[in-house]
Design a protein around this motif. Structure first.
Motif, short mmCIF file in Angstrom:
data_model
loop_
_atom_site.label_atom_id
_atom_site.label_comp_id
_atom_site.label_asym_id
_atom_site.label_seq_id
_atom_site.Cartn_x
_atom_site.Cartn_y
_atom_site.Cartn_z
N GLY A 85 1.09 -0.67 0.29
CA GLY A 85 0.48 -0.30 0.05
C GLY A 85 0.78 1.20 0.15
N ALA A 86 2.15 1.42 0.67
CA ALA A 86 2.36 2.34 0.72
C ALA A 86 2.89 2.78 -0.76
N PHE A 87 3.01 1.66 -1.59
CA PHE A 87 3.58 2.35 -3.38
C PHE A 87 2.46 3.26 -3.45
N ARG A 88 1.15 3.25 -2.71
CA ARG A 88 0.03 4.54 -3.45
C ARG A 88 0.83 5.36 -3.68
N ASN A 89 1.77 5.89 -2.68
CA ASN A 89 1.95 8.00 -3.43
C ASN A 89 3.61 7.90 -3.49
N HIS A 90 3.67 6.52 -4.39
CA HIS A 90 5.07 6.58 -5.06
C HIS A 90 5.73 6.11 -5.85
N GLY A 91 6.62 7.87 -6.55
CA GLY A 91 6.88 7.58 -8.07
C GLY A 91 7.49 6.61 -8.38
N ALA A 92 7.33 5.85 -9.14
CA ALA A 92 8.39 4.74 -9.99
C ALA A 92 7.79 3.83 -10.93
N PHE A 93 9.09 4.14 -12.35
CA PHE A 93 8.90 2.72 -13.20
C PHE A 93 8.02 1.41 -13.03
N HIS A 94 7.28 0.69 -13.36
CA HIS A 94 7.25 -0.48 -13.41
C HIS A 94 7.33 -1.44 -12.87
N GLU A 95 9.03 -1.62 -13.66
CA GLU A 95 9.98 -2.18 -13.40
C GLU A 95 10.49 -2.55 -11.99
N ASP A 96 10.94 -0.57 -11.73
CA ASP A 96 11.13 -0.85 -10.59
C ASP A 96 10.85 -0.83 -9.28
N CYS A 97 9.06 -0.74 -9.52
CA CYS A 97 8.66 -1.34 -8.53
C CYS A 97 8.41 -2.87 -8.44
N THR A 98 8.51 -3.73 -9.05
CA THR A 98 8.38 -4.84 -9.49
C THR A 98 9.40 -5.17 -8.77
N VAL A 99 10.64 -5.12 -9.54
CA VAL A 99 11.78 -5.70 -8.75
C VAL A 99 12.28 -5.59 -7.83
N SER A 100 11.82 -4.25 -7.47
CA SER A 100 11.86 -3.82 -6.06
C SER A 100 11.31 -4.93 -4.71
N ILE A 101 10.28 -4.86 -4.87
CA ILE A 101 9.02 -6.04 -3.96
C ILE A 101 9.87 -6.85 -3.86
N GLY A 102 10.00 -7.88 -5.01
CA GLY A 102 11.05 -8.72 -4.96
C GLY A 102 11.96 -9.06 -3.86
N LYS A 103 13.14 -7.47 -4.40
CA LYS A 103 14.35 -7.90 -3.31
C LYS A 103 14.09 -7.89 -2.39
N ARG A 104 13.19 -7.07 -2.16
CA ARG A 104 12.66 -6.54 -0.91
C ARG A 104 12.15 -7.80 0.25
N LEU A 105 11.25 -8.80 -0.73
CA LEU A 105 11.42 -9.90 0.10
C LEU A 105 11.86 -10.30 0.09
N VAL A 106 13.47 -10.94 -0.46
CA VAL A 106 13.98 -11.49 -0.76
C VAL A 106 15.15 -11.73 0.31
N GLY A 107 15.33 -10.17 1.04
CA GLY A 107 15.89 -9.31 2.01
C GLY A 107 16.26 -9.81 3.18
N LEU A 108 14.43 -9.82 3.11
CA LEU A 108 13.94 -10.02 4.75
C LEU A 108 13.92 -11.95 5.03
N LEU A 109 13.71 -12.50 3.36
CA LEU A 109 13.03 -13.51 4.00
C LEU A 109 14.14 -15.14 3.99
N ASP A 110 15.22 -14.67 2.72
CA ASP A 110 15.83 -15.26 2.15
C ASP A 110 15.46 -16.66 1.87
N PRO A 111 14.75 -16.82 1.01
CA PRO A 111 13.38 -18.51 0.55
C PRO A 111 14.46 -18.79 -0.49
#
Length: 155
Positions: A85-111
């Motif tokens: 939901g925090a992306f609602r007011n965040h300016g970023a290209f589609h590619e940046d949003c998608t990949v950033s979400i994935g990388k943030r989760l990987v950094g948190l979880l080390d799945p």
């Protein structure tokens, strides 16, 4: 391991929590995986994801599908909802949003494995679909198709 031990460090679940104004301010929380050692897949679907174009400020809309095979930790779903939901007011290209979400989760979880599909609705007549994955899917885990068809008037 008792439920108290699993959940005692969560700060957002069960409490009133405001939507972060920016993804960098969002607190993603994790809990120990009570099924650690068992290979299985977890799926989160966010069919109403929104962000802003960083140039025009116009809203962008996507259908996100996040799949992961956990090792020791699971993402706590309320914290994930607030993060997205925090992306609602965040300016970023589609590619940046998608990949950033994935990388943030990987950094948190080390799945063991994670993939995210960002199925973006058209802007300027062109839909953009963005995919990020940490590597090959692990053997022995059922990994279903994300189920989002190519754009043909998805709505």
């Amino acid at each position: 391991m008792t439920d108290k031990n699993i959940y005692e460090n969560l700060t957002q679940l069960g409490a009133a929590t405001e939507l972060p104004q920016d993804p960098d301010q969002a607190v993603l929380e994790k809990v120990p995986n009570p099924q650690a050692g068992t290979k299985y897949m977890v799926r989160f679907v966010a069919p109403e994801f929104t962000s802003l174009c960083p140039i025009t400020g116009q809203p962008d809309f996507a259908h996100l599908v996040i799949d992961y095979v956990p090792k020791d930790f699971l993402v706590e779903s309320k914290s994930l909802k607030l993060f997205l939901g925090a992306f609602r007011n965040h300016g970023a290209f589609h590619e940046d949003c998608t990949v950033s979400i994935g990388k943030r989760l990987v950094g948190l979880l080390d799945p063991e494995w994670l993939r995210i599909g960002g199925y973006w609705y058209p802007r300027g007549g062109i839909p953009i679909d963005v995919f990020y994955q940490t590597g090959p899917a692990p053997e022995g885990v059922w990994i279903p198709d994300q189920g989002v068809p190519p754009y043909r008037g998805r709505g």
